[in-house]
Design an enzyme around this catalytic site. Structure first.
Site, PDB file in Angstrom:
ATOM      1  N   SER A   1       4.072   2.485   8.164  1.00 14.11           N
ATOM      2  CA  SER A   1       3.790   1.478   7.146  1.00 14.11           C
ATOM      3  C   SER A   1       5.079   1.169   6.399  1.00 14.11           C
ATOM      4  O   SER A   1       5.774   2.084   5.962  1.00 14.11           O
ATOM      5  CB  SER A   1       2.748   1.995   6.160  1.00 14.11           C
ATOM      6  OG  SER A   1       1.495   2.027   6.778  1.00 14.11           O
TER       7      SER A   1
ATOM      8  N   HIS B   1       0.823  -1.217   0.000  1.00 18.86           N
ATOM      9  CA  HIS B   1       0.000   0.000   0.000  1.00 18.86           C
ATOM     10  C   HIS B   1       0.855   1.265   0.000  1.00 18.86           C
ATOM     11  O   HIS B   1       0.328   2.352  -0.239  1.00 18.86           O
ATOM     12  CB  HIS B   1      -1.049  -0.010   1.125  1.00 18.86           C
ATOM     13  CG  HIS B   1      -0.585   0.344   2.499  1.00 18.86           C
ATOM     14  ND1 HIS B   1      -0.198  -0.578   3.432  1.00 18.86           N
ATOM     15  CD2 HIS B   1      -0.455   1.534   3.106  1.00 18.86           C
ATOM     16  CE1 HIS B   1       0.131   0.032   4.553  1.00 18.86           C
ATOM     17  NE2 HIS B   1      -0.006   1.321   4.383  1.00 18.86           N
TER      18      HIS B   1
ATOM     19  N   ASP C   1       1.220  -7.681   2.392  1.00 13.28           N
ATOM     20  CA  ASP C   1       1.320  -6.244   2.092  1.00 13.28           C
ATOM     21  C   ASP C   1       2.776  -5.808   1.897  1.00 13.28           C
ATOM     22  O   ASP C   1       3.350  -5.131   2.736  1.00 13.28           O
ATOM     23  CB  ASP C   1       0.661  -5.458   3.233  1.00 13.28           C
ATOM     24  CG  ASP C   1       0.343  -4.028   2.827  1.00 13.28           C
ATOM     25  OD1 ASP C   1       0.861  -3.575   1.793  1.00 13.28           O
ATOM     26  OD2 ASP C   1      -0.413  -3.366   3.556  1.00 13.28           O
TER      27      ASP C   1
HETATM   28  N1  ASP Z   1      -2.178   0.844   7.750  1.00  5.71           N
HETATM   29  C1  ASP Z   1      -1.882   2.043   8.429  1.00  5.71           C
HETATM   30  C2  ASP Z   1      -1.870   3.194   7.484  1.00  5.71           C
HETATM   31  O1  ASP Z   1      -1.751   2.997   6.332  1.00  5.71           O
HETATM   32  C3  ASP Z   1      -0.640   1.955   9.235  1.00  5.71           C
HETATM   33  C4  ASP Z   1      -0.982   2.361  10.608  1.00  5.71           C
HETATM   34  O2  ASP Z   1      -1.528   3.452  10.755  1.00  5.71           O
HETATM   35  O3  ASP Z   1      -0.728   1.613  11.539  1.00  5.71           O
HETATM   36  O4  ASP Z   1      -2.029   4.345   7.849  1.00  5.71           O
END
Ligand code: ASP
Length: 722
Positions: free
Chosen positions: A652, A84, A220
């Site tokens: 991330s 991502h 991911d």
């Molecule tokens: N998955 C989250 C993000 O993309 C990562 C996190 O905030 O822990 O913001």
């Protein structure tokens, strides 16, 4: 009597000792954390993590594009980060015929690695505490403007005098709301190429349904490589650049981690606000989050439907949709979590203790006695403006694409008005890139539906004094019908017609500026923005300035009044260490979550052909044949695990390392019950989610057939040491 006081005090203190809470500055680890980290099982020293004298863990960590973290895992600059984090680059190289996003991408050799203009990777060379120099000549009594003038002047001087090579950069950032300052010497590499990415059905497996949720089964990750000039120094993209030879790269452990094992996450957390007063949390949880969520519910309804029905739109909107959906879901979890953990009541208890201690000390009383009451007044005064700002920010600034685009074109107009046509001429290349980039992924039909849906919120929910008269007139002209209003705007605007825009850009700055300024959509969007500025933002910002000053005093006061509490600075996009253990949690009565997920779980969730839960055929075959190579564990393939590391957005892609500093996973998310950790960390249920590095290697090697990448890395078996 005495006993009950003691018990109250103990309960209170136990709340202050937040085991594993904290995002720590690497250069202070020795002083503040090393002992605790080693007592939790860490076998490294603080110097192994951060050193200015020798290669240390920090030399393998980069700020990826300024919004994520990545780590170097080979002597040839190979980088791992999240899928991502890389998705907009993966998407930018994809078309429907050559769909790397959907099908995966595996460069067979370095010559196939793909450049990504605009992407950069920043290393931290050195960090220094420069608080006393930045605050030189600053006094407590000073007017805020005078203080700021000194801070700016001192900062400029320190930066100019900082020891650095000419290819290095220097920045100074405030910590603890401006009570401390640190200097960072950095090195930024601007040639970062895409090396590999799994199919989205692995890299984004579970999509919105599983996002922010445990148990999780997402692979991911994506793979990039840093290239450097012939001298190994930062250089702009050139086909002649060479893979970077890093000062340090992370060895990769094939042994995994078990419950209670030590883990450390090293990266660039973006923003937390752990020291807010209760009225700020109430405003966020009960007023602002619901506004944002309601608006994004509508946007997502339109986007999701369009994406499900049309593969071209799916590809064009995947990154935009993720950006909107990611925060939307987090805010839902955040508000729920604050209530579920009694976050506001706990913060009030803490404030009661603050008031008590301050009240008992005459010096504190005169210095800090007004703080909490002032917060209450300021937040109450700010609320109506904050609501308007949120409505308009979401509608006009973040969700309707035409509005976002027009806002950017407005910055072009501002340059033109301020500095004349020549200033635009010199920027024409960049403007052209931006406009073409916008058209590449734009579907007016989709955006128009979002517009129609959100204008309903604008006219019905936003208080009338913040609504634009011009917009109301157009709405009346459209017989107060949102669809008709959308037809009017999208039909009349010429800014979304590629031919018109290209012609205007070809004709030069004056023609372009005229085309923008005279456009119906431009006038419409500007009228909304202008009312926002004059009626909401001016007063909002004035109050916000007062709040910020008060927050700086409150921060200082808390640190004095609670000497037993270990304070860490809020995340601000700078390099931090957080550490914890592999641990499950109890989200609700009688439910206990375990720490690891396996490929079996992917198959349990598998829904053939589904938009979120499809599983690539090759992965299904590998599962059936249990062909896990050296990456499996007792005949099973580990996928993700959780720990008590305190992380946030920006973390991330951060490496999770074991007690020895070997890579065991990539941090990518947090659990649903703990998404409020940015403003109210609660050790009992806040967990970070990591993809197991063995799953990453397995996908690269067995599914992607890119064993050469695994061979580039250094595999270790740390458990043999025990
Ligand atoms: N998955 C989250 C993000 O993309 C990562 C996190 O905030 O822990 O913001």
């Amino acid at each position: 009597m005495k006993k009950s006081i003691l018990i109250t005090l103990l309960i209170f203190l136990s709340r202050l000792v937040f085991a594993t809470e904290g995002m720590w500055l690497p250069l202070l680890l020795q002083q503040l954390n090393e002992g605790e980290m080693q007592s939790m099982g860490m076998k490294m020293t603080a110097e192994d993590i951060y050193s200015v004298n020798k290669g240390s863990l920090k030399d393998a960590i980069v700020h990826f594009g300024g919004f994520c973290t990545a780590e170097v895992v080979s002597a040839q600059g190979l980088l791992l980060t999240n899928h991502h984090c890389g998705d907009e680059f993966i998407q930018s190289h994809s078309t429907l015929d050559k769909n790397y996003y959907a099908d995966g991408f595996w460069a067979a050799s370095k010559s196939e690695e793909l450049p990504n203009p605009g992407l950069f990777a920043t290393f931290i060379v050195r960090i220094e505490d420069v608080t006393s120099q930045v605050l030189e000549n600053v006094t407590e009594e000073m007017h805020p403007k005078e203080r700021q003038a000194w801070v700016t002047k001192n900062t400029e001087r320190i930066k100019a005098e900082a020891q650095r090579e000419e290819y290095q950069d220097v920045m100074i950032r405030p910590f603890f709301e401006g009570n401390q300052y640190f200097l960072f010497i950095t090195e930024t590499y601007r040639d970062v190429r895409l090396v590999a990415a799994p199919p989205a059905a692995i890299g984004k497996f579970g999509a919105d349904t599983d996002n922010w949720v445990w148990p999780r089964h997402t692979g991911d990750f994506s793979v990039f490589r840093i290239y450097a000039g012939p001298d190994n120094k930062p250089a702009e993209y050139s086909p002649d650049n060479q893979p970077l030879q890093p000062r340090h790269f992370l060895p990769v452990s094939l042994d995994g981690v078990e419950d209670d094992d030590f883990t450390l996450v090293f990266g660039f957390p973006g923003r937390t606000e752990e020291y807010l007063p209760s009225p700020a949390i109430e405003l966020r949880a009960d007023v602002l989050n619901p506004i944002r969520i309601g608006i994004r519910d509508r946007t997502l309804e339109v986007l999701n439907e369009a994406m499900r029905n049309d593969p071209e739109i799916r590809l064009q909107y995947v990154s935009k949709q993720s950006r909107i959906a990611n925060s939307w879901k987090k805010w839902i979890g955040e508000s729920q979590g604050i209530h579920k953990t009694d976050g506001i009541a706990k913060r009030k208890e803490y404030e009661a203790e603050f008031r008590k201690r301050v009240g008992e000390n005459p010096e504190w009383k005169s210095e800090y006695g007004d703080i909490l009451d002032s917060f209450e007044k300021l937040y109450a005064a700010q609320e109506p403006y904050a609501k308007a700002r949120e409505y308009i920010g979401e509608i006009a600034g973040r969700n309707i694409e035409l509005f976002r685009y027009v806002n950017t074109l407005h910055s072009v107009i501002k340059i033109y008005d301020a500095s004349g046509p020549a200033s635009l001429e010199s920027r024409m290349g960049r403007i052209r890139d931006y406009v073409e980039g916008f058209f590449k992924d734009y579907q007016p039909g989709v955006d128009r539906k979002v517009f129609a849906s959100l204008m309903e919120v604008y006219f019905n929910e936003l208080a009338p004094e913040y609504q634009s008269k011009f917009a109301i007139e157009q709405f009346v002209a459209a017989n107060k019908d949102y669809g008709t209003l959308a037809e009017l705007i999208y039909g009349k605007t010429r800014l979304i017609r590629p031919d018109v825009m290209r012609q205007a850009m070809d004709a030069g700055p004056d023609a372009l500026a005229r085309a923008i300024k005279e456009d119906y959509a431009y006038v419409f969007v500007r009228s909304i923005a202008e009312v926002n500025e004059s009626e909401a933002l001016t007063e909002y910002n004035r109050l916000e300035e007062e709040i910020n000053l008060l927050q700086r005093r409150y921060m200082k006061a808390q640190m004095e009044v609670f000497p037993e509490r270990r304070f860490y600075p809020d995340a601000n996009g700078t390099l931090r260490v957080t550490y914890g253990k592999v641990a499950g949690y109890t989200p609700r009565d009688a439910v206990r979550y375990e720490t690891h997920t396996y490929l079996e779980g992917v198959m349990e969730k598998y829904v053939p052909g589904d938009y979120e839960f499809d599983v690539p055929e090759k992965l299904r075959r590998l599962f059936e044949s249990k062909d896990y190579g050296p990456y499996g564990e007792n005949g099973k393939m580990p996928v993700c695990f959780i720990g008590t590391n305190h992380t946030t957005g920006g973390n991330s892609g951060s490496p999770a390392v074991d007690a020895y500093g070997n890579l065991v996973g990539l941090n990518f998310d947090r659990v649903w019950e703990g998404t409020m950790s940015d403003i109210n960390y609660d050790a009992s249920i806040c967990r970070n989610i990591m993809v197991d590095i063995r799953y990453v290697l397995f996908i690269i090697d067995k599914l992607g057939g890119a064993a050469h990448l695994v061979e580039e890395m250094k595999m270790v078996h740390p458990k043999d040491k025990n």
